[in-house]
Scaffold this motif. Structure first.
Motif, PDB file in Angstrom:
ATOM      1  N   TRP A  60     -10.627   1.869   1.121  1.00 44.75           N
ATOM      2  CA  TRP A  60      -9.198   1.548   1.171  1.00 44.75           C
ATOM      3  C   TRP A  60      -8.762   0.643   0.026  1.00 44.75           C
ATOM      4  CZ3 TRP A  60      -5.141   3.540   3.536  1.00 44.75           C
ATOM      5  CH2 TRP A  60      -5.359   4.398   4.611  1.00 44.75           C
ATOM      6  N   VAL A  61      -9.694  -0.062  -0.600  1.00 44.12           N
ATOM      7  CA  VAL A  61      -9.327  -0.887  -1.747  1.00 44.12           C
ATOM      8  C   VAL A  61      -8.789  -0.003  -2.871  1.00 44.12           C
ATOM      9  CG1 VAL A  61     -10.186  -2.525  -3.462  1.00 44.12           C
ATOM     10  CG2 VAL A  61     -11.067  -2.607  -1.130  1.00 44.12           C
ATOM     11  N   VAL A  62      -9.341   1.189  -3.015  1.00 46.20           N
ATOM     12  CA  VAL A  62      -8.867   2.151  -4.004  1.00 46.20           C
ATOM     13  C   VAL A  62      -7.705   2.976  -3.447  1.00 46.20           C
ATOM     14  CG1 VAL A  62      -9.513   4.137  -5.427  1.00 46.20           C
ATOM     15  CG2 VAL A  62     -11.156   2.284  -5.049  1.00 46.20           C
ATOM     16  N   THR A  63      -7.856   3.438  -2.213  1.00 46.17           N
ATOM     17  CA  THR A  63      -6.868   4.340  -1.617  1.00 46.17           C
ATOM     18  C   THR A  63      -5.500   3.685  -1.470  1.00 46.17           C
ATOM     19  OG1 THR A  63      -8.593   5.529  -0.419  1.00 46.17           O
ATOM     20  CG2 THR A  63      -6.357   5.723   0.418  1.00 46.17           C
ATOM     21  N   ALA A  64      -5.467   2.408  -1.080  1.00 49.68           N
ATOM     22  CA  ALA A  64      -4.183   1.725  -0.870  1.00 49.68           C
ATOM     23  C   ALA A  64      -3.364   1.714  -2.153  1.00 49.68           C
ATOM     24  CB  ALA A  64      -4.432   0.301  -0.372  1.00 49.68           C
ATOM     25  N   TYR A  65      -4.016   1.439  -3.281  1.00 47.38           N
ATOM     26  CA  TYR A  65      -3.311   1.426  -4.563  1.00 47.38           C
ATOM     27  C   TYR A  65      -2.814   2.824  -4.927  1.00 47.38           C
ATOM     28  CZ  TYR A  65      -2.275   0.372  -9.447  1.00 47.38           C
ATOM     29  OH  TYR A  65      -1.627   0.213 -10.655  1.00 47.38           O
ATOM     30  N   LEU A  66      -3.682   3.818  -4.771  1.00 49.63           N
ATOM     31  CA  LEU A  66      -3.313   5.188  -5.141  1.00 49.63           C
ATOM     32  C   LEU A  66      -2.128   5.688  -4.326  1.00 49.63           C
ATOM     33  CD1 LEU A  66      -6.768   6.973  -5.571  1.00 49.63           C
ATOM     34  CD2 LEU A  66      -5.145   6.354  -7.363  1.00 49.63           C
ATOM     35  N   LEU A  67      -2.184   5.491  -3.011  1.00 54.64           N
ATOM     36  CA  LEU A  67      -1.109   5.986  -2.147  1.00 54.64           C
ATOM     37  C   LEU A  67       0.209   5.282  -2.451  1.00 54.64           C
ATOM     38  CD1 LEU A  67      -2.802   6.391   1.370  1.00 54.64           C
ATOM     39  CD2 LEU A  67      -1.963   8.199  -0.139  1.00 54.64           C
ATOM     40  N   ALA A  68       0.170   3.967  -2.601  1.00 55.57           N
ATOM     41  CA  ALA A  68       1.404   3.219  -2.832  1.00 55.57           C
ATOM     42  C   ALA A  68       2.038   3.586  -4.165  1.00 55.57           C
ATOM     43  CB  ALA A  68       1.121   1.719  -2.772  1.00 55.57           C
ATOM     44  N   SER A  69       1.235   3.684  -5.216  1.00 56.58           N
ATOM     45  CA  SER A  69       1.792   4.014  -6.531  1.00 56.58           C
ATOM     46  C   SER A  69       2.312   5.445  -6.563  1.00 56.58           C
ATOM     47  CB  SER A  69       0.746   3.801  -7.623  1.00 56.58           C
ATOM     48  OG  SER A  69      -0.372   4.643  -7.439  1.00 56.58           O
ATOM     49  N   THR A  70       1.586   6.365  -5.923  1.00 61.80           N
ATOM     50  CA  THR A  70       1.991   7.769  -5.935  1.00 61.80           C
ATOM     51  C   THR A  70       3.284   7.986  -5.160  1.00 61.80           C
ATOM     52  OG1 THR A  70      -0.319   8.454  -6.071  1.00 61.80           O
ATOM     53  CG2 THR A  70       1.260  10.120  -5.385  1.00 61.80           C
ATOM     54  N   ALA A  71       3.385   7.373  -3.987  1.00 60.35           N
ATOM     55  CA  ALA A  71       4.569   7.582  -3.149  1.00 60.35           C
ATOM     56  C   ALA A  71       5.804   6.904  -3.716  1.00 60.35           C
ATOM     57  CB  ALA A  71       4.295   7.071  -1.737  1.00 60.35           C
ATOM     58  N   SER A  72       5.626   5.805  -4.461  1.00 57.29           N
ATOM     59  CA  SER A  72       6.784   5.033  -4.923  1.00 57.29           C
ATOM     60  C   SER A  72       7.362   5.516  -6.243  1.00 57.29           C
ATOM     61  CB  SER A  72       6.410   3.555  -5.054  1.00 57.29           C
ATOM     62  OG  SER A  72       5.435   3.355  -6.061  1.00 57.29           O
ATOM     63  N   THR A  73       6.609   6.278  -7.020  1.00 57.50           N
ATOM     64  CA  THR A  73       7.097   6.655  -8.348  1.00 57.50           C
ATOM     65  C   THR A  73       8.421   7.432  -8.326  1.00 57.50           C
ATOM     66  OG1 THR A  73       5.435   8.431  -8.282  1.00 57.50           O
ATOM     67  CG2 THR A  73       4.952   6.534  -9.650  1.00 57.50           C
ATOM     68  N   PRO A  74       8.630   8.387  -7.400  1.00 57.80           N
ATOM     69  CA  PRO A  74       9.931   9.064  -7.412  1.00 57.80           C
ATOM     70  C   PRO A  74      11.093   8.107  -7.152  1.00 57.80           C
ATOM     71  CG  PRO A  74       8.337  10.288  -6.085  1.00 57.80           C
ATOM     72  CD  PRO A  74       7.723   8.969  -6.381  1.00 57.80           C
ATOM     73  N   LEU A  75      10.874   7.120  -6.291  1.00 56.62           N
ATOM     74  CA  LEU A  75      11.937   6.161  -5.988  1.00 56.62           C
ATOM     75  C   LEU A  75      12.257   5.301  -7.212  1.00 56.62           C
ATOM     76  CD1 LEU A  75      10.965   4.915  -2.405  1.00 56.62           C
ATOM     77  CD2 LEU A  75      12.564   6.719  -3.054  1.00 56.62           C
ATOM     78  N   TRP A  76      11.239   4.794  -7.869  1.00 58.38           N
ATOM     79  CA  TRP A  76      11.473   3.977  -9.056  1.00 58.38           C
ATOM     80  C   TRP A  76      12.244   4.765 -10.110  1.00 58.38           C
ATOM     81  CZ3 TRP A  76      11.033  -1.047  -9.052  1.00 58.38           C
ATOM     82  CH2 TRP A  76      10.062  -1.698  -8.280  1.00 58.38           C
TER      83      TRP A  76
END
Length: 676
Positions: A60-76
């Motif tokens: 989850w140390v890796v997964t948490a970063y990947l999921l958050a960055s991937t899901a947020s990019t369209p919003l940004w």
């Protein structure tokens, strides 16, 4: 009909010279931070687990970063379009730095995972807004020149991330993996605040917040199923079945929501496009293998072979270099020959074969054996990643171009999240099983998880115990790679169904950031085509040849320097003589013969200190711009600009931007009249 003059943005207000280079430097620093944090943690993970505990939550140390960055990019991306990118970019840097500081201060694994997600939210903004801001500060014709620089950032992060992570662990502390972001990020923040102008067109969006939340919901649910299943809970237990069922329901609701959304994160119509569906599935498998390997190979090296964290980063260099070489090489070959299907057909079995060979490694494997297998895996990954983006871009309509490109990279990131989670679950299960079988030879109270952070602990025990534990770790990690082989093999089967069609010119331009697999891509169709065309315009002939060709097509019988000046004056309407001379790099007297020809032809009028376009000059200039536009249209063959007003406007803008801009010394030499 709207003329090119009406459609073109004013490029004179864009930063130039030192200011532009300072801005680009700060943007590259910000992107480097976000890209590094996907790979820098890998070699520090064993030490982090030893310090904070929570072996079962390692992934989850890796997964948490990947999921958050991937899901947020369209919003940004859409928020930046709507409210201005400078402030949003500054906010994303601040959010990223806060997340980095809190990660470094974490006292247990739960805190670290939570703060990694916060860091990922900021990282998603960094990656997507950097690309958008480059479009605001660099004229379209020049953007292709800088694409390679930002692509190189991803290459550097891929190679240096594991190496830096190991160095910090050996020489400072694993917490410096996160603290190092603070001074670099603050520097970027100060430069952006001082130098970056508030530029860029505002564009209203109907942002798909619900669709984004649903993506996060079903992705987290499925990752939890793969993480907890068989470890924390039995596969047949109520929590696992409930999570799986809830995730399936959320996927169904997400599809319904996306069908009704005005601007969906991922248009459902794409999912029934055969090329996109295959590309997304293969991309998922590639992400699965790549991020899983990056997470667990350092554990194998540090524990089983006893190398230091820094050296484990060095051992991974063949994999990263193999990926860079094949990614760049395949792109060059695709540009030259226009064929792309062969690369994933060859690359996916390489990935499967490399994963199988990795599953055969043990504590006796030599450095050469490991390096060759790491290089093979990297080479196979590089052959596939960028090609999938090219195949999808070449097969979808113009309206779906941006969504399709971001969709392929999105599924790669989601695949990485699942890969790390599944690998972690398999590893934990296998290690527990092997250690249980070693109970007769292990001393009372022995904790095999502690060995991850400090393999030297094994030196305190008899050789029989040490060898047994190392073999248990080797077998457990081998199982991880063996289970990944069917995923890569399935991707190989899918590649045979990819349909290969003749490539558009725009599909032959490369974004090395996509090819290196470091970041999700979020661009609109307009931005995607603008990026590709700006690269294609770099391949234009020299200015003298270009202006001569356009003059011949339009029947303009003028020296080439006069043709350039006519385009420049037409773009501005009226321009000071000294300003025109300065732009041309000559004195007013040296440029006078070219202006005299325009005045004699009735195309330009001299006024007090200025030069103004006439009605007949406007018609001639528009014919030159139109000829240039028709040349650009050939690059987007297959998409009719008349059916896509946005594309038509973009071609018009680029046609004007590329004329009357750059000056080639040959244009201003005395030249004979060009005759048709």
């Amino acid at each position: 009909m709207t003329t090119v003059r009406d459609a073109a943005p004013d490029e004179r207000a864009m930063p130039k010279g030192r200011d532009l280079y300072v801005i680009l430097g700060a943007l590259m620093l910000a992107m480097l931070l976000a890209a590094l944090d996907q790979t820098i943690v890998s070699t520090a993970l064993p030490t982090i687990v030893s310090d904070l505990g929570g072996l079962n939550h390692l992934s989850w140390v890796v997964t948490a970063y990947l999921l958050a960055s991937t899901a947020s990019t369209p919003l940004w991306g859409k928020l930046g379009d709507q409210y201005g990118r400078k402030r949003l970019f500054q906010a994303s840097i601040v959010l990223f730095l806060i997340g980095s500081a809190l990660c470094g201060l974490s006292q247990d694994m739960f805190e670290l995972i939570l703060f990694r997600a916060l860091q990922g939210l900021g990282g998603g903004g960094l990656m997507v807004l950097v690309v958008a801001i480059v479009g605001d500060v660099v004229p379209p014709r020049e953007r292709g020149r800088y694409q390679g620089l930002f692509g190189a950032v991803f290459g550097v992060s891929s190679v240096c991330g594991p190496l830096l992570g190991g160095w910090f662990v050996d020489n400072l502390s694993w917490r410096w993996v996160f603290y190092i972001n603070l001074p670099v990020g603050v520097l970027a923040l100060i430069v952006i605040a001082a130098v970056l102008p508030r530029t860029g067109e505002r564009e209203r969006h109907r942002i798909d917040y619900l669709g984004t939340l649903l993506i996060v919901g079903w992705a987290v649910g499925l990752v939890l199923v793969t993480t907890w299943g068989g470890t924390t809970y039995a596969w047949s237990s109520a929590p696992i079945i409930g999570l799986a069922a809830a995730s399936v329901v959320l996927i169904g609701v997400w599809v319904l929501v996306e069908r009704r959304a005005a601007e969906p994160v991922l248009p459902p119509a794409l999912l029934v496009n055969r090329v996109f569906a295959l590309g997304a599935a293969i991309s998922f498998a590639v992400g699965f293998a790549m991020f899983g390997a990056l997470t667990f190979l350092p554990i194998f090296l540090q524990v089983v072979h006893g190398v230091s964290p820094t050296l484990s980063g060095v051992y991974l260099l063949p994999m990263m270099l193999g990926m860079l070489v094949s990614s760049i090489g395949s792109g060059q070959l695709i540009t030259r020959f226009g064929r792309y299907k062969v690369f994933p057909v060859v690359g996916t079995p390489m990935i499967a074969g490399a994963l199988y060979l990795l599953s055969r490694l043990d504590e006796t494997s030599s450095t050469l054996e490991m390096s060759l297998r790491f290089a093979l895996l990297g080479f196979g990954l590089g052959l596939v990643m960028q090609v999938l983006v090219i195949a999808v871009q070449n097969a979808v309509s113009y309206e779906d171009l941006g969504s399709a490109t971001s969709g392929v990279t999105f599924f790669r990131q989601i695949g990485g999240s699942f890969g790390v989670a599944v690998f972690g679950s398999i590893f934990s299960n296998q290690l527990a099983s092997h250690v249980e079988s070693l109970a007769p030879v292990l001393p009372p109270g022995f904790d095999p998880a502690a060995v991850q952070g400090n393999p030297m602990l094994l030196d305190r025990f008899p050789a029989q115990v040490k060898n047994a534990v190392l073999h248990a770790y080797a077998q457990s990690i081998d199982s991880v790679f063996l289970w990944a082989v069917p995923v890569a093999a399935f991707a190989f089967v899918l590649t045979w169904f990819l349909r290969e069609v003749p490539l558009r010119a725009t599909s032959q331009t490369r974004d090395y950031g996509e090819g290196f697999g470091a970041a999700p891509t979020v661009r609109s169709s307009r931005h995607e085509i603008e990026r590709a065309l700006s690269q294609l315009m770099r391949r234009d002939p020299k200015a003298a040849e270009l202006y001569g060709r356009l003059a011949g097509l339009c029947g303009v019988q003028l020296p080439l320097g006069s043709v350039w000046a006519l385009c420049r004056i037409a773009k501005d309407g009226e321009v000071a003589r000294q300003e025109l001379a300065d732009r041309a790099g000559v004195t007013v007297e040296e440029g006078r013969p070219y202006i005299d020809r325009l005045v004699e032809a009735g195309y330009v009028q001299r006024r007090e200190g200025t030069l103004a376009i006439t009605a007949s000059g406007r018609r001639v200039a528009d014919s030159l711009f139109t000829a240039r536009r028709e040349g650009l249209c050939r690059h987007v063959e297959g998409w009719d600009p008349e059916e896509h007003p946005e594309l038509a406007d973009l071609l018009t803008r680029l046609a004007e931007a590329s004329l009357g801009d750059d000056v080639d010394g040959e244009l201003l030499r005395p030249a004979p009249v060009h005759r048709t």
